[in-house]
Motif scaffolding. Structure first.
Motif, PDB file in Angstrom:
ATOM      1  N   SER A  50       0.851  -1.196   0.000  1.00 49.59           N
ATOM      2  CA  SER A  50       0.000   0.000   0.000  1.00 49.59           C
ATOM      3  C   SER A  50       0.882   1.240   0.000  1.00 49.59           C
ATOM      4  O   SER A  50       1.518   1.566   1.003  1.00 49.59           O
ATOM      5  N   HIS A  51       0.918   1.917  -1.125  1.00 51.69           N
ATOM      6  CA  HIS A  51       1.787   3.098  -1.247  1.00 51.69           C
ATOM      7  C   HIS A  51       1.322   4.240  -0.350  1.00 51.69           C
ATOM      8  O   HIS A  51       0.129   4.460  -0.173  1.00 51.69           O
ATOM      9  N   THR A  54       1.064   4.926   6.391  1.00 52.97           N
ATOM     10  CA  THR A  54      -0.148   4.717   7.189  1.00 52.97           C
ATOM     11  C   THR A  54      -0.375   5.950   8.062  1.00 52.97           C
ATOM     12  O   THR A  54       0.228   7.001   7.821  1.00 52.97           O
ATOM     13  N   GLN A 177       1.963   7.144  -7.536  1.00 53.09           N
ATOM     14  CA  GLN A 177       2.957   6.517  -6.673  1.00 53.09           C
ATOM     15  C   GLN A 177       4.343   6.844  -7.225  1.00 53.09           C
ATOM     16  O   GLN A 177       4.459   7.333  -8.348  1.00 53.09           O
ATOM     17  N   GLY A 286      -9.914  -2.709  -7.539  1.00 52.82           N
ATOM     18  CA  GLY A 286      -9.314  -3.367  -6.377  1.00 52.82           C
ATOM     19  C   GLY A 286     -10.027  -4.660  -6.035  1.00 52.82           C
ATOM     20  O   GLY A 286      -9.394  -5.697  -5.808  1.00 52.82           O
ATOM     21  N   GLU A 308      -0.708  -4.603  -5.466  1.00 56.16           N
ATOM     22  CA  GLU A 308      -0.082  -3.309  -5.218  1.00 56.16           C
ATOM     23  C   GLU A 308      -1.162  -2.236  -5.298  1.00 56.16           C
ATOM     24  O   GLU A 308      -1.890  -2.155  -6.288  1.00 56.16           O
ATOM     25  N   ILE A 309      -1.271  -1.450  -4.236  1.00 61.00           N
ATOM     26  CA  ILE A 309      -2.295  -0.411  -4.180  1.00 61.00           C
ATOM     27  C   ILE A 309      -1.616   0.948  -4.256  1.00 61.00           C
ATOM     28  O   ILE A 309      -0.870   1.342  -3.353  1.00 61.00           O
ATOM     29  N   ASP A 311      -1.220   5.065  -4.307  1.00 60.77           N
ATOM     30  CA  ASP A 311      -1.600   6.015  -3.269  1.00 60.77           C
ATOM     31  C   ASP A 311      -2.776   6.858  -3.750  1.00 60.77           C
ATOM     32  O   ASP A 311      -2.630   8.014  -4.135  1.00 60.77           O
ATOM     33  N   ARG A 359      -7.493   4.481   4.366  1.00 63.75           N
ATOM     34  CA  ARG A 359      -6.664   3.347   4.781  1.00 63.75           C
ATOM     35  C   ARG A 359      -7.507   2.133   5.132  1.00 63.75           C
ATOM     36  O   ARG A 359      -7.082   0.991   4.939  1.00 63.75           O
ATOM     37  N   ARG A 362      -8.307   0.339   1.911  1.00 62.90           N
ATOM     38  CA  ARG A 362      -7.202  -0.502   1.459  1.00 62.90           C
ATOM     39  C   ARG A 362      -7.162  -1.796   2.265  1.00 62.90           C
ATOM     40  O   ARG A 362      -6.923  -2.884   1.722  1.00 62.90           O
ATOM     41  N   MET A 393       1.751  -7.565   4.427  1.00 57.05           N
ATOM     42  CA  MET A 393       1.190  -6.285   4.010  1.00 57.05           C
ATOM     43  C   MET A 393       2.074  -5.187   4.562  1.00 57.05           C
ATOM     44  O   MET A 393       2.404  -5.181   5.753  1.00 57.05           O
ATOM     45  N   SER A 395       4.112  -1.035   3.546  1.00 56.98           N
ATOM     46  CA  SER A 395       4.158   0.212   2.795  1.00 56.98           C
ATOM     47  C   SER A 395       5.600   0.711   2.806  1.00 56.98           C
ATOM     48  O   SER A 395       6.428   0.178   3.544  1.00 56.98           O
TER      49      SER A 395
END
Lengths: 480, 553
Positions: A50-51, A54, A177, A286, A308-309, A311, A359, A362, A393, A395
């Motif tokens: 997750s780009h 957090t 990203q 997603g 890959e998520i 931002d 967040r 995600r 998981m 970032s």
């Protein structure tokens, strides 16, 4: 046909193109039947990246108290860090049904990013090192990694023992990203497939529940002829290029070999219904990606999967996207200025609601994958697919507003075939033992050690991973 | 409280943060500091060029090449791999591209495949494909080895399967072969030069020229010229001039300028078509308006460079605009068409508009949803127009849009709040440059409308600024004056020329290319003629020679 995959819940036997079984036990399932094979232990590895970090108050050598310009929230940690069992905080709330199958970690630094990056971190630097822990190559226009990412390492190891059609799959929710963190090898960055239609068509190409269509077989035979010819010519071509350019041609040859491997190993499995409509934003894409990953794993098409998520802003969540944030990158940057003395203090509530929704959305994708892998309709003996998997998981940042490489957020899910004790929280901050809520920060642990632990969970004996920037060899204390 | 800023610039193009041996766009007598390495001597002992990695077809080139090669103008490909080393996904996309093209064989140029591949076996057809399609695809004559290889692909597949499969295999192989996918340049020996320096042979030069000017393969005439050994001196110039009036060259120039203006997005901003604007402030901002902005900009480029005398400076000074009703409203044009379906050329108010940097497409791209962004506009001008280098912002530099309004009980304009947040000592190194340039755009709001009173704060707008970091630094009162300075700047022309050299050779020029780059820049700085610039690049040593030694950039 609309969105979403429908899976028959049936996994038939696996076989090779010519009727020869793969080097796997012959498996035949109907709904609810038990595992008939004998393999135990962790079978598969997943990442969700997750780009953008957090919701964290991490600063350079300490944490923000929340009395100044910056907020003082650490929402990656559990709601009660002192509880002997895991009590999930608001970001992880979507994962509550799988709480006992999670391990939440804090204070694992990215020492490569700290040592080799700009100001102990930085966008490009952290992106190229957060999954590789490898030395950073800064000779080009963009930084690059001088080593593979952990998923590629796992793919190589797993393929050596339990080959599947795809050594890895990599899907991406598109958006802003600073570069993919996934590297096949030094200098070989890998971008994920962002189209669910393309991903599905590629991964399930040729997969059927019975005898293959004669035309499909003919096409596969043509592809085989082409691949044979191309491999011959690219090998000759490699002999004519410079030493520097051989890297590119070697990679091309490797990819041709992968395509050939995919042709030679035809999977028979009842595939889910196809995707023909992928129109929509990240909320559509997603979900589709998560479903594809689950379906691919259920059909045994791969043992390594990556989601890959980017931002991205999430206007579809409850609080929606606040004005002023054109990029997801902008959203987490508000963290610096929404504290009580910050210039945007009056935006604190709005900002918190928005970034928390973002967040949590995600995390909802993680939940979707966990749900699919933990489905009791797909058992391996008395274990679910999730029980025999390990998901990482993470970032590239904890506090995205500061771009620091410290305290990279880490969530592990799945039992790794019983090798991982789950339902835990571990904070590697040297000051946390005395005071779990301390603002002082120092850690001896790095993602180098995390990746060693991951390899060790899969029975590998590596004691080092990546660059020489870790403070010690070996895995994370107390994790394995 | 303040955003921080890294002291990373000196007000001139900073070379010390470049990799050793890189050449910056500052030749041409602008008086800036050295480039970090010795200049290669011009006119010395033969050509001197840098070693560069082998290139492959870009996604744009792949699509154009497939269409031109096969004569299928509607063929749509999905090859989008831009990684330095081709990924497995990219290799698979090449396969998919070949297969989809073959599915559309009925749409190919007649005679390209002189048989029905679904019909009875015809080995002469395979031979014809090998002798005609393959050389075109590889952009040069086949070697005996390649011929034998392709024949074996056909024969082995025909023996194992059938004629249709064999023809498909042959065609698919050609369209995925290394000679098709990669730009292979081996060159020929150059008398008097080192062994590492080689001259591109005729076919390699033809290919490099066509991809430079057209982003596609050579056409029949260029192939013929290559085959006849005519690509030297006047012959090469003649071909370049011919190609420059082809629509493909215009399309390439349009794409280049779009990318040069960063309308396709960047790390800190979305592309023109992906922007969002406040609905309450800008209800007129619709997808149709955005499309119209793009149409206007491209019409302006075409009109300025191809309808007139093609002078670069006019891109900054011309007030001609192609508008519909909505655009006319935003430009405050009194004689605009009445509907959005009607378009017309008119002249914009010269006190408010001049050239690319005062057009809606650019201004709205470099803005937030609610307000203009003097910082992004200033950074853009310094880095993209002047080839300046600001370095990375420090870790405490915020990306939160500076919106003006109520700040601690005082209503500030965007300009005032930016000044407030960038006034610390650690910020001024960069922001003395950025702000001075960027403030000249303050009259243009987040969608590019000219205002004297700021929409969000109600404050009167101060657009005074200063162009810094150029060879024509001066105070300005607005972006029209700024544009006029940029039009006259040799440094801007040098920067534009360098960007095109990068396009032509596929990478940043290195110190070994300095001689060629300086010659190209010098000529363009004198004339400002864009077509001449292209020819000058094509005639340069850095374009016509390669360095097969070393691991350089």
């Amino acid at each position: 046909m609309g969105h979403g995959l429908k899976h028959s819940g049936r996994r038939a036997f696996l076989g090779g193109l010519a009727g020869t079984a793969l080097a796997l036990p012959l498996l035949e399932y109907t709904h609810g039947n038990a595992w008939a094979g004998g393999q135990v232990g962790p079978r598969r590895f997943l990442t969700v990246f997750s780009h953008g970090g957090t919701i964290s108050n991490q600063s350079s050598g300490s944490k923000h108290a929340g009395t100044g310009n910056e907020h003082g929230l650490d929402l990656w940690r559990p709601a009660d860090p002192t509880s002997p069992s895991l009590v999930l905080g608001p970001i992880h709330e979507p994962l509550e049904p799988w709480r006992d199958k999670l391990v939440l970690l804090e204070s694992v630094d990215n020492r490569t990013g700290m040592v080799q990056g700009d100001y102990q971190g930085g966008h490009g630097m952290c992106n190229v090192s957060s999954l590789t822990a490898a030395d950073i190559d800064r000779s080009g226009e963009d930084p690059s990694s001088l080593g593979p990412s952990i998923d590629q390492m796992m793919a190589d190891r797993l393929m050596a023992n339990t080959p599947t059609v795809f050594d890895r799959i990599h899907l991406r929710v598109p958006g802003h990203q600073y570069g993919s963190p996934y590297f096949r090898a030094a200098g070989e960055r890998m971008g994920g497939e962002q189209s669910p239609v393309a991903a599905f068509n590629t991964i399930f190409d040729g997969v059927s529940s019975g005898a293959a269509d004669p035309e499909a077989l003919r096409v596969r035979a043509v592809r085989g002829s082409v691949l044979n010819g191309l491999q011959e010519e690219y090998t000759r071509f490699k002999g004519r290029v410079s030493q520097r350019d051989m890297l590119a041609i070697d990679a091309h040859l490797d990819h041709l070999a992968s395509l050939e491997h995919q042709l030679d190993n035809l999977v028979v499995c009842t595939p889910p219904e196809g995707i023909t409509d992928e129109s929509g934003d990240g909320d559509i894409i997603g979900d589709l990606h998560a479903e594809i990953i689950v379906a691919a794993i259920r059909c045994g098409l791969t043992n390594v999967a990556n989601l890959e998520i980017s931002d991205i802003i999430t206007p579809w969540t409850a609080s929606g996207a606040a004005t002023g944030n054109t990029l997801g990158h902008g959203l987490h940057h508000w963290a610096r200025d929404v504290g009580p003395t910050g210039p945007y203090a009056d935006s604190y509530d709005t900002w918190l609601a928005e970034i928390l929704d973002n967040r949590r959305w995600r995390m909802g994708l993680v939940a979707k994958i966990l749900e699919g892998l933990d489905d009791p309709a797909f058992m391996e003996g008395d274990a679910t697919l999730l029980d025999n998997s390990l998901m990482l998981m993470t970032s590239e940042f904890s506090n995205g507003a500061k771009h620091h490489a410290r305290n990279q957020p880490v969530l592990l899910a799945g039992g790794a075939g019983g090798a991982l004790e789950t339902g835990r929280y571990i904070d590697y901050n040297n000051y946390a033992a005395d005071d779990p809520h301390t603002l002082s920060y120092e850690s001896d642990e790095s993602i180098h050690n995390l990746f060693v632990s991951i390899l060790n969970l899969f029975g590998e004996t590596d004691s080092t991973f990546g660059s020489a920037d870790a403070l010690h060899e070996g895995g994370l204390p107390g994790l394995v | 409280m303040m955003t921080g800023c890294y002291t990373g610039a000196t007000g001139q193009a900073a070379h010390d943060d470049e990799a050793p041996g890189r050449v910056d766009g500052d030749g041409g007598g602008d008086g800036d500091g050295d480039d970090g390495g010795p200049n290669a001597a011009c006119g010395g002992d033969g050509p001197v060029v840098a070693s560069r990695p082998m290139r492959r077809l870009t996604p744009t080139q792949y699509q154009s090449t497939m269409r031109d090669l096969l004569g299928d103008a509607e063929l749509s490909t999905e090859f989008d791999d831009v990684e330095v080393v081709l990924t497995e996904r990219g290799v698979r996309q090449l396969r998919t591209g070949a297969e989809r093209a073959i599915e559309r064989i009925a749409n190919w140029e007649p005679g390209l495949v002189p048989c029905d591949i679904n019909g009875p076996e015809d080995a002469t057809c395979a031979n014809a494909v090998i002798e005609s399609l393959a050389p075109r695809a590889f952009r040069r004559p086949l070697s005996d080895e390649e011929r034998a290889w392709l024949q074996s692909v056909y024969e082995e597949t025909a023996e194992a399967q059938d004629f249709q499969s064999a023809m498909e295999a042959l065609l698919s192989t050609i369209l995925q072969a290394p000679a098709f996918v990669y730009h292979t340049e081996v060159g020929t020996a150059v008398e008097g030069a080192s062994d590492d320096i080689r001259a591109l042979d005729d076919y390699e030069l033809a290919s490099r020229l066509s991809y430079f000017l057209w982003d596609s393969m050579p056409d029949a005439e260029l192939f013929e010229a290559a085959g006849a050994g005519l690509l030297t001196g006047e012959g090469l110039t003649a071909q370049a001039e011919r190609m420059l009036v082809d629509p493909r060259a215009q399309a390439k120039m349009q794409a280049f300028i779009w990318s040069w203006l960063q309308l396709d997005g960047g790390r800190a901003h979305f592309a023109l078509g992906e922007q969002t604007k406040s609905g309450s402030h800008f209800p007129e901002y619709t997808p149709e308006l955005v499309d119209a902005m793009g149409v206007e900009l491209q019409a302006f480029v075409e009109h300025t460079l191809y309808d007139g005398d093609g002078n670069f400076s006019e891109l900054f000074t011309s007030t001609d605009a192609y508008v519909n009703a909505s655009l006319g409203d935003l430009y405050l044009a009194n004689d605009a068409p009445m509907t959005d379906e009607e378009w017309a050329w008119l002249e914009l108010d010269p006190t408010k508009r001049a050239g690319l940097l005062t057009r809606l497409a650019f201004l709205s791209t470099f803005a937030s949803p609610e307000v203009q962004s003097p910082i992004r506009r200033g950074v853009f001008v310094y880095e993209q127009m002047l080839c300046g280098h600001l370095g990375e912002p420090p870790p405490n530099a915020s990306d939160v849009p500076v919106g003006g309004g109520d700040v601690d009980g005082t209503v500030l304009s965007v300009r005032e709040e930016v000044e407030l947040r960038t006034s610390e000592a650690e910020c001024t190194g960069c922001h003395n440059i950025i702000n001075n340039i960027g403030f000249s755009f303050e009259h243009y709001d987040a969608v590019g409308r000219w205002r004297s009173v700021e929409l969000t704060s109600g404050r009167f707008i101060d657009a005074s600024g200063r162009l810094v970091g150029s060879d024509v630094d001066d105070d300005v009162t607005n972006a029209v004056e700024l544009s006029a300075l940029l039009a006259d700047s040799a440094k801007v022309k040098n920067c534009f020329a360098q960007r095109w050299v990068e396009q032509a050779i596929g990478s940043m020029p290195s110190v070994e290319d300095a001689c060629s780059v300086e010659q190209i820049q010098s000529r363009f700085s004198e004339t400002g003629d864009v077509a001449e610039l292209m020819v000058a690049i094509a005639m340069s040593d850095t374009f016509r020679y390669i360095n097969v030694g070393g691991e350089g950039e």
